[in-house]
Design a protein around this motif. Structure first.
Motif, short mmCIF file in Angstrom:
data_model
loop_
_atom_site.label_atom_id
_atom_site.label_comp_id
_atom_site.label_asym_id
_atom_site.label_seq_id
_atom_site.Cartn_x
_atom_site.Cartn_y
_atom_site.Cartn_z
N VAL A 1 0.87 -1.18 0.00
CA VAL A 1 0.00 0.00 0.00
C VAL A 1 0.91 1.23 0.00
N ASP A 2 0.50 2.24 -0.77
CA ASP A 2 1.26 3.49 -0.83
C ASP A 2 0.66 4.50 0.16
N PRO A 3 1.30 4.73 1.28
CA PRO A 3 0.79 5.78 2.17
C PRO A 3 0.75 7.16 1.50
N HIS A 4 1.54 7.35 0.41
CA HIS A 4 1.48 8.65 -0.26
C HIS A 4 0.21 8.80 -1.11
N LYS A 5 -0.59 7.78 -1.20
CA LYS A 5 -1.85 7.91 -1.94
C LYS A 5 -3.00 8.22 -0.98
N TRP A 6 -3.42 7.25 -0.19
CA TRP A 6 -4.68 7.43 0.55
C TRP A 6 -4.47 7.24 2.06
N LEU A 7 -3.20 7.27 2.48
CA LEU A 7 -2.92 7.17 3.92
C LEU A 7 -2.21 8.43 4.41
N PHE A 8 -2.41 9.53 3.66
CA PHE A 8 -2.11 10.86 4.19
C PHE A 8 -0.64 11.10 4.51
N ALA A 9 0.24 10.48 3.73
CA ALA A 9 1.69 10.70 3.88
C ALA A 9 2.20 11.37 2.60
N ASP B 1 7.99 10.00 -1.07
CA ASP B 1 7.48 8.82 -1.77
C ASP B 1 7.52 7.66 -0.79
N CYS B 2 6.43 6.94 -0.72
CA CYS B 2 6.30 6.00 0.39
C CYS B 2 5.38 4.83 0.05
N CYS B 3 5.95 3.64 0.02
CA CYS B 3 5.17 2.42 -0.18
C CYS B 3 5.49 1.44 0.95
N ALA B 4 4.46 0.91 1.57
CA ALA B 4 4.65 -0.13 2.59
C ALA B 4 4.56 -1.49 1.90
N LEU B 5 5.63 -2.26 2.04
CA LEU B 5 5.72 -3.60 1.43
C LEU B 5 5.72 -4.62 2.57
N SER C 1 20.98 1.11 0.32
CA SER C 1 20.83 2.39 1.01
C SER C 1 19.37 2.82 0.93
N ARG C 2 18.86 3.33 2.02
CA ARG C 2 17.50 3.88 1.97
C ARG C 2 17.31 4.90 3.07
N ARG C 3 16.54 5.94 2.75
CA ARG C 3 16.12 6.88 3.79
C ARG C 3 14.97 6.25 4.56
N ALA C 4 14.75 6.71 5.75
CA ALA C 4 13.68 6.14 6.58
C ALA C 4 12.35 6.78 6.17
N ARG C 5 11.92 6.46 4.95
CA ARG C 5 10.80 7.17 4.36
C ARG C 5 9.46 6.80 4.96
N GLY C 6 9.45 5.80 5.85
CA GLY C 6 8.18 5.49 6.53
C GLY C 6 7.94 6.38 7.74
N LEU C 7 8.94 7.17 8.13
CA LEU C 7 8.80 7.97 9.37
C LEU C 7 7.67 9.01 9.32
N PRO C 8 7.52 9.75 8.22
CA PRO C 8 6.41 10.72 8.20
C PRO C 8 5.05 10.04 8.38
N PHE C 9 4.88 8.86 7.78
CA PHE C 9 3.64 8.10 7.95
C PHE C 9 3.49 7.67 9.40
N TRP C 10 4.57 7.15 9.99
CA TRP C 10 4.52 6.76 11.40
C TRP C 10 4.16 7.95 12.28
N PHE C 11 4.80 9.10 12.02
CA PHE C 11 4.58 10.28 12.88
C PHE C 11 3.13 10.75 12.79
N SER C 12 2.59 10.73 11.59
CA SER C 12 1.21 11.16 11.40
C SER C 12 0.24 10.21 12.11
N LEU C 13 0.50 8.91 11.99
CA LEU C 13 -0.33 7.91 12.68
C LEU C 13 -0.21 8.06 14.19
N ALA C 14 1.03 8.24 14.66
CA ALA C 14 1.26 8.36 16.11
C ALA C 14 0.61 9.63 16.64
#
Ligand SMILES: *Cc1c(COP(=O)(O)O)cnc(C)c1O
Length: 459
Positions: free
Chosen positions: A291-299, A302-306, A343-356
């Motif tokens: 699921v792409d949090p950058h689509k309908w999960l308000f992040a 660029d952010c995809c949860a795999l 190498s990857r940035r911690a691109r899930g953090l904005p989604f986590w922060f918004s959820l938290a």
């Protein structure tokens, strides 16, 4: 505050004093987070941009003030306002302010998120957000995954894992007629892209009368094609927002012991919405999901949860080995081991922060609100004499047309409203013809405003 416990970076050395450029860029970011963008902004030709900016890469440098001014005055306005509430094109975006603000924090923290030893705290937080998704899926708590750049890389990574697992289960012997994956014609274009990258064939499963992949049709295909290593089901197709018949598809995948990947890049957010959760029945038996949090999960991008039901299978397929990686702790949770990346940035953090920050209840409410908006607009279209609702929303995409209009008239209407910054509603092809399409992901979109435009500009 624990950010930066040492002294300020000294304003000396090769870069000189960067104090002003830091202050100015942070101020720009802070302003942008709390403002709507102008829906009239739009792409411009490269030649026009070149003329407006002049050379930007020079031996002496422009200086931060000038570079930022060019971005603010020329470059940013030459981009589309993705989070405008009246942008209903493709799949738009609607990040929370908390998420966007934390994107800046994530960048400032500059965390290496590939390996636990370098990014533990960030990866822990990302995993908390992933665990929420795992719970929504109804998967065991041992499931897990990582964040990648988008659905395209998420789908590719999941399918690479699926093929590796199939190869292992076949004792390392490839199928005689090559590897194949099965999906419908409506599966996202990224699935065919993955197939090309992996050099595998795509077997198209005929859809039922209303565009869904079903177990009945899938069984015939799997019986005929022993080389199928994965079935891709859509949980929200991009064009029409419909959810495949996951429970019967899962039955058949279990029967043939074939990997089930569910592409929920857009629609996976619906798992959190009680009014549509029933459409996803069967997803609890899938092997992988995106699921792409950058689509309908308000992040923000660029952010995809795999996610994988069994992350060990992903490790087996994706872990990179080399002498310079010998010291990596392979017992730890290393996102690098789970997808096509290192190498990857911690691109899930904005989604986590918004959820938290906001909590899962508000997330569910926001998704329900966009679903309600889509339904309200659909009902209004169905009630208008001059319009025809072609596809009521299963999730939050709807299709309609204007009987009597030529294709050119539909395109013209769409373009005129887009140029005026009033509404971004584009055409698409459906059942072989041109139709109008709207996708709702923004809880700020006002149904009444959309309906008013449809009523007054289409008479
Ligand atoms: C958007 C989308 C993708 C691709 O995701 P990107 O983040 O654009 O790479 C894949 N599948 C579906 C169903 C999508 O809607």
């Amino acid at each position: 505050m624990h950010c930066g416990t040492g002294p300020d970076v000294a304003p000396i050395g090769v870069w000189g004093d960067e104090t002003d450029v830091v202050a100015a860029t942070m101020e720009w970011a802070a302003n942008r987070v709390v403002r709507h963008t102008d829906p009239k902004t739009t792409a411009r030709r490269s030649s026009e941009l070149a003329e407006a900016t002049g050379p930007t890469i020079t031996a002496e440098g422009l200086g931060g003030a000038t570079a930022l001014r060019l971005f603010d005055e020329v470059l940013a306005p030459a981009t589309r306002s993705q989070d405008d509430p009246m942008n209903l094109a493709y799949i738009p975006a609607a990040p929370t302010r908390a998420a966007v603000a934390f994107e800046s924090v994530t960048s400032a923290a500059n965390i290496f998120g590939g390996l636990w030893e370098a990014g533990a705290g960030a990866i822990y937080a990302e995993n908390q957000a992933l665990a929420w998704l795992v719970e929504l899926l109804g998967w065991p708590v041992t499931a897990g995954g990582c964040f990648v750049s988008g659905g395209t890389i998420g789908n590719l990574s999941a399918l690479v894992t699926a093929r590796h697992d199939a190869l292992v289960r076949r004792g390392g012997i490839r199928p005689e007629n090559g590897w194949k994956l099965a999906c419908t014609a409506d599966a996202h274009s990224s699935i065919r892209s993955a197939a090309r990258v992996m050099d595998v064939d795509v077997v198209e499963v005929p859809e039922d009368g209303s565009g869904h992949l079903t177990g009945v049709a899938l069984r015939e295909v799997l019986a005929e094609h022993p080389g199928v290593f994965a079935v891709v089901a859509s949980a929200g197709t991009t064009n029409t927002g419909i959810v495949d018949e996951l429970h019967s598809v899962a039955d058949v995948c279990a029967e043939y012991r074939v990997w089930l990947h569910v592409d929920g890049a857009y629609g996976g957010a619906g798992l959190a919405a009680p009014s549509v959760r029933g459409l996803f029945d069967g997803i609890e038996r899938a092997d992988s999901f995106i699921v792409d949090p950058h689509k309908w999960l308000f992040a923000p991008y660029d952010c995809c949860a795999l996610l994988y039901r069994d992350p060990d299978l992903a490790r087996a397929a994706h872990s990179q080995r080399a002498s310079y990686l010998d010291t990596v702790d392979r017992e730890a949770w290393n996102p690098a081991d789970l997808a096509v990346h290192l190498s990857r940035r911690a691109r899930g953090l904005p989604f986590w922060f918004s959820l938290a920050t906001h909590g899962t209840a508000k997330y569910a409410a926001a998704i329900e609100q966009t679903l309600a908006t889509a339904r309200t607009v659909a009902t209004a279209i169905a009630g208008m004499d001059h319009l025809r609702l072609l596809l009521a929303p299963e999730l939050s995409v709807l299709l309609f047309d204007r009987p009597g209009w030529t294709e050119e008239q539909m395109r013209h209407w769409s373009r005129t409203l887009s140029d005026a910054g009033v509404l971004l509603c584009l055409t698409t092809t459906w059942n072989g013809r041109l139709v109008l399409r709207m996708a709702f992901v923004n809880p700020e979109t006002d149904a009444a405003q959309v309906i008013e435009i449809l009523r007054t500009t289409m008479d």
